[in-house]
Every structure is written in C-alpha cells, then in structure tokens.
Design a protein around this motif. Sequence first.
Motif, PDB file in Angstrom:
ATOM      1  N   UNK A  79       0.833  -1.199   0.000  1.00 58.63           N
ATOM      2  CA  UNK A  79       0.000   0.000   0.000  1.00 58.63           C
ATOM      3  C   UNK A  79       0.870   1.252   0.000  1.00 58.63           C
ATOM      4  N   UNK A  80       2.013   1.156  -0.653  1.00 55.04           N
ATOM      5  CA  UNK A  80       2.983   2.250  -0.649  1.00 55.04           C
ATOM      6  C   UNK A  80       2.877   3.107  -1.909  1.00 55.04           C
ATOM      7  N   UNK A  81       1.666   3.306  -2.368  1.00 54.49           N
ATOM      8  CA  UNK A  81       1.442   4.107  -3.574  1.00 54.49           C
ATOM      9  C   UNK A  81       0.110   4.836  -3.447  1.00 54.49           C
ATOM     10  N   UNK A  82      -0.095   5.801  -4.291  1.00 54.56           N
ATOM     11  CA  UNK A  82      -1.352   6.553  -4.325  1.00 54.56           C
ATOM     12  C   UNK A  82      -2.361   5.756  -5.151  1.00 54.56           C
ATOM     13  N   UNK A  83      -3.559   5.565  -4.605  1.00 56.09           N
ATOM     14  CA  UNK A  83      -4.601   4.810  -5.302  1.00 56.09           C
ATOM     15  C   UNK A  83      -5.822   5.699  -5.510  1.00 56.09           C
ATOM     16  N   UNK A  84      -6.296   5.770  -6.739  1.00 53.96           N
ATOM     17  CA  UNK A  84      -7.500   6.541  -7.046  1.00 53.96           C
ATOM     18  C   UNK A  84      -8.454   5.655  -7.850  1.00 53.96           C
ATOM     19  N   UNK A  85      -9.742   5.951  -7.730  1.00 58.72           N
ATOM     20  CA  UNK A  85     -10.729   5.197  -8.501  1.00 58.72           C
ATOM     21  C   UNK A  85     -11.525   6.136  -9.401  1.00 58.72           C
ATOM     22  N   UNK A  86     -12.548   5.617 -10.046  1.00 59.21           N
ATOM     23  CA  UNK A  86     -13.376   6.443 -10.916  1.00 59.21           C
ATOM     24  C   UNK A  86     -14.727   6.667 -10.252  1.00 59.21           C
ATOM     25  N   UNK A  87     -15.175   7.886 -10.299  1.00 59.85           N
ATOM     26  CA  UNK A  87     -16.468   8.263  -9.730  1.00 59.85           C
ATOM     27  C   UNK A  87     -17.177   9.216 -10.685  1.00 59.85           C
ATOM     28  N   UNK A  88     -18.482   9.319 -10.486  1.00 56.47           N
ATOM     29  CA  UNK A  88     -19.246  10.306 -11.232  1.00 56.47           C
ATOM     30  C   UNK A  88     -19.677   9.886 -12.614  1.00 56.47           C
ATOM     31  N   UNK A  89     -19.375   8.638 -13.023  1.00 60.85           N
ATOM     32  CA  UNK A  89     -19.738   8.213 -14.368  1.00 60.85           C
ATOM     33  C   UNK A  89     -20.739   7.054 -14.368  1.00 60.85           C
ATOM     34  N   UNK A  90     -21.113   6.581 -13.186  1.00 60.26           N
ATOM     35  CA  UNK A  90     -21.947   5.380 -13.130  1.00 60.26           C
ATOM     36  C   UNK A  90     -23.416   5.653 -12.794  1.00 60.26           C
ATOM     37  N   UNK A 301      -9.164   9.960  -4.315  1.00 57.41           N
ATOM     38  CA  UNK A 301      -8.159   9.186  -3.604  1.00 57.41           C
ATOM     39  C   UNK A 301      -8.824   8.160  -2.679  1.00 57.41           C
ATOM     40  N   UNK A 302      -8.211   6.987  -2.620  1.00 57.70           N
ATOM     41  CA  UNK A 302      -8.705   5.908  -1.771  1.00 57.70           C
ATOM     42  C   UNK A 302      -7.899   5.868  -0.475  1.00 57.70           C
ATOM     43  N   UNK A 303      -8.623   5.790   0.634  1.00 60.39           N
ATOM     44  CA  UNK A 303      -7.999   5.610   1.931  1.00 60.39           C
ATOM     45  C   UNK A 303      -7.913   4.107   2.193  1.00 60.39           C
ATOM     46  N   UNK A 304      -6.713   3.558   2.191  1.00 57.67           N
ATOM     47  CA  UNK A 304      -6.556   2.113   2.360  1.00 57.67           C
ATOM     48  C   UNK A 304      -7.185   1.627   3.656  1.00 57.67           C
ATOM     49  N   UNK A 305      -7.128   2.447   4.696  1.00 56.86           N
ATOM     50  CA  UNK A 305      -7.684   2.033   5.992  1.00 56.86           C
ATOM     51  C   UNK A 305      -9.200   1.916   5.948  1.00 56.86           C
TER      52      UNK A 305
END
Length: 308
Positions: A79-90, A301-305
């Motif tokens: 989990x040592x990287x920035x993770x983002x997802x997609x929102x607003x299109x579904x 951005x995704x919060x891994x926790x």
Amino acid sequence: MNNFTHQLYILTEHNDLYRDAIEALQLPDLVITEDRSQADLLLAAPPMAARCLEEFPRLEWLQSAYAGVDALITPALRQDYELTNVKGIFGQQIAEYVLGYTIGHYRHFARYQQQQQHAQWQPHLYQSLTGQVMTILGTGSIGAHLADLAAAFGLTVIGVNSSGIPPKQGAFSQTYHINELPAALAQANIVVNTLPNTPSTLGLLGQETLSHCQQALLFNVGRGKTLVEDELIPLIELGHIQHAFLDVFVAEPLAESHPFWTHAAITVTPHIAALSFPHQVVEIFAENYALWRDGFQLNNRIDFAKGY
C-alpha cells in the motif's frame, strides 16, 4: 514532479482502447511502456493489478479503471502508492438498470413476451411508479443521480447514509442514518443498495434488516458482501422480498450450482449494471494526471484504511 517523463503501464481488459484514447490526448511528459519494472504510473483493473503489484517496483500512483477497488484493499498487498478510482460516471447506468427492471417488473413486460410466444391475448393489471417509495442505500453521486431520475418518474425517494444528514444533491424526500435502516426499509416498495464494501456494510442486508420490508423489490448494484446471500431465499418465501435483482455477489462469477440461477423471484446479471467505458475512465485519468504532474492532490483518492 514535472522534470522527467512518466511511464504509464496499462493493465485492463481493453488495453488497446485505453492506449488509443490516451495517445490521442498527447499528454505532456507521459509515455506508455510495456516494461512493468519502469512504470511509475499504472492504469489498471484492480483484480488484474492485485495479481502482479510486486512487478511494479517504481509504482507511485495507480488509477483504477473501476469504482470498486476491493481487490487492492487487503493487508497482504503493498500500500505504498497513491490509489485513485473512478467516480461520477456510473449514476446514469445504474439508474437505467434499476428503473428499467423496475418498470419491466411492474408492467409485466417479461410475461407479455412469454404470452406472445403462444399468441395469447391476456391483459394484466399493473402498478404505476407514481407513489411508490424507493429507499436508496448510499446518497453519493450514484444514489443522487438515481434519486433524481426516480423522482422524475413519480417515485418518493428515501436516502440512507452514514451521517443521516441530507445530501446536497439528489431528490431525497427524507434521509435516514444507517442505524435507522429498519425504519427506512419498512416504507420501501423498492430497495436499492449502492453502498461500497466496508466493514460497516458487511452483511448489512439480511434477515435482521430486510424482514422490515413487505413485498419489496430488492436491487443489489453495490457490493456482493452487503447482502447475506443465504438469507435471501427465506426472505422471499416469507413475503418480505417480492423479487431480487442481483448484479454483484460474494463470489464472482456466480457458481453454476448456486440456487439463485433457478429461482423464479431472483434475476441474476453478471456485474454489468454499470460498466467502466474506457473513454470516460481516460478523461478522469487525464484530469488526475494534470494534477499529479503539477504536484497537486489527486481526485478520488482511496484511503486504504477505510477501503473507499
């Protein structure tokens, strides 16, 4: 971060489409690489990335092609990287799925299709959507979009979220705290789950909560683990759920031997309620890349926790 060229690796079910869309944008200081060891950026389907994260030693940012990133949220993975997802299109796609099946159910479209095969002229009484109550679990962008379109069809829409505070968007007539879920379900003709997969949503929909429904339609277009699958058929037999439309499951693909396939009051679809269209994902990636290149905080951005 804009003093060198970023190397992007694409890992999806439709790599060619993503590559063409990204190359057409000619994003500055970005090249697409086939060398996983050199990529500092990754555009990927989470289940595919989860199997080979260690092959990307320089990874700094992973842009998910999905909204759901469950496959990457596990202590066993780095989990040592920035993770983002997609929102607003579904929101539009989910609304089409839910309202399409709802209208088809109340207007007996499948039944008339069957009658046509036998040249059978037999009208049936039907219900209008006007005045029906839809309870939507999750009042984010998807829930809000569905609420707006449902209200346009004459439904009364109740929202359920983790704060109980009415959202700024969405035509919700009332908003309930998740702890008040039974009260929200007791009013529902239609229940729609759009919640993410978190510890607090695990097994949220089961005997304890859905028993407050009476002959409701149930849609699960959120996450499979929110529904206690073993308790659904008994709830149908007791009359709490009239019909369940399920697009997500605890284990996918759904086993061929699973009783959901053959139950007359359950509709199974293979996780297609809202697809990630490459051109939409690439638009989100490009906007985030501009932020990344200039050193600003990324969107979605995704919060891994937290897991979302």
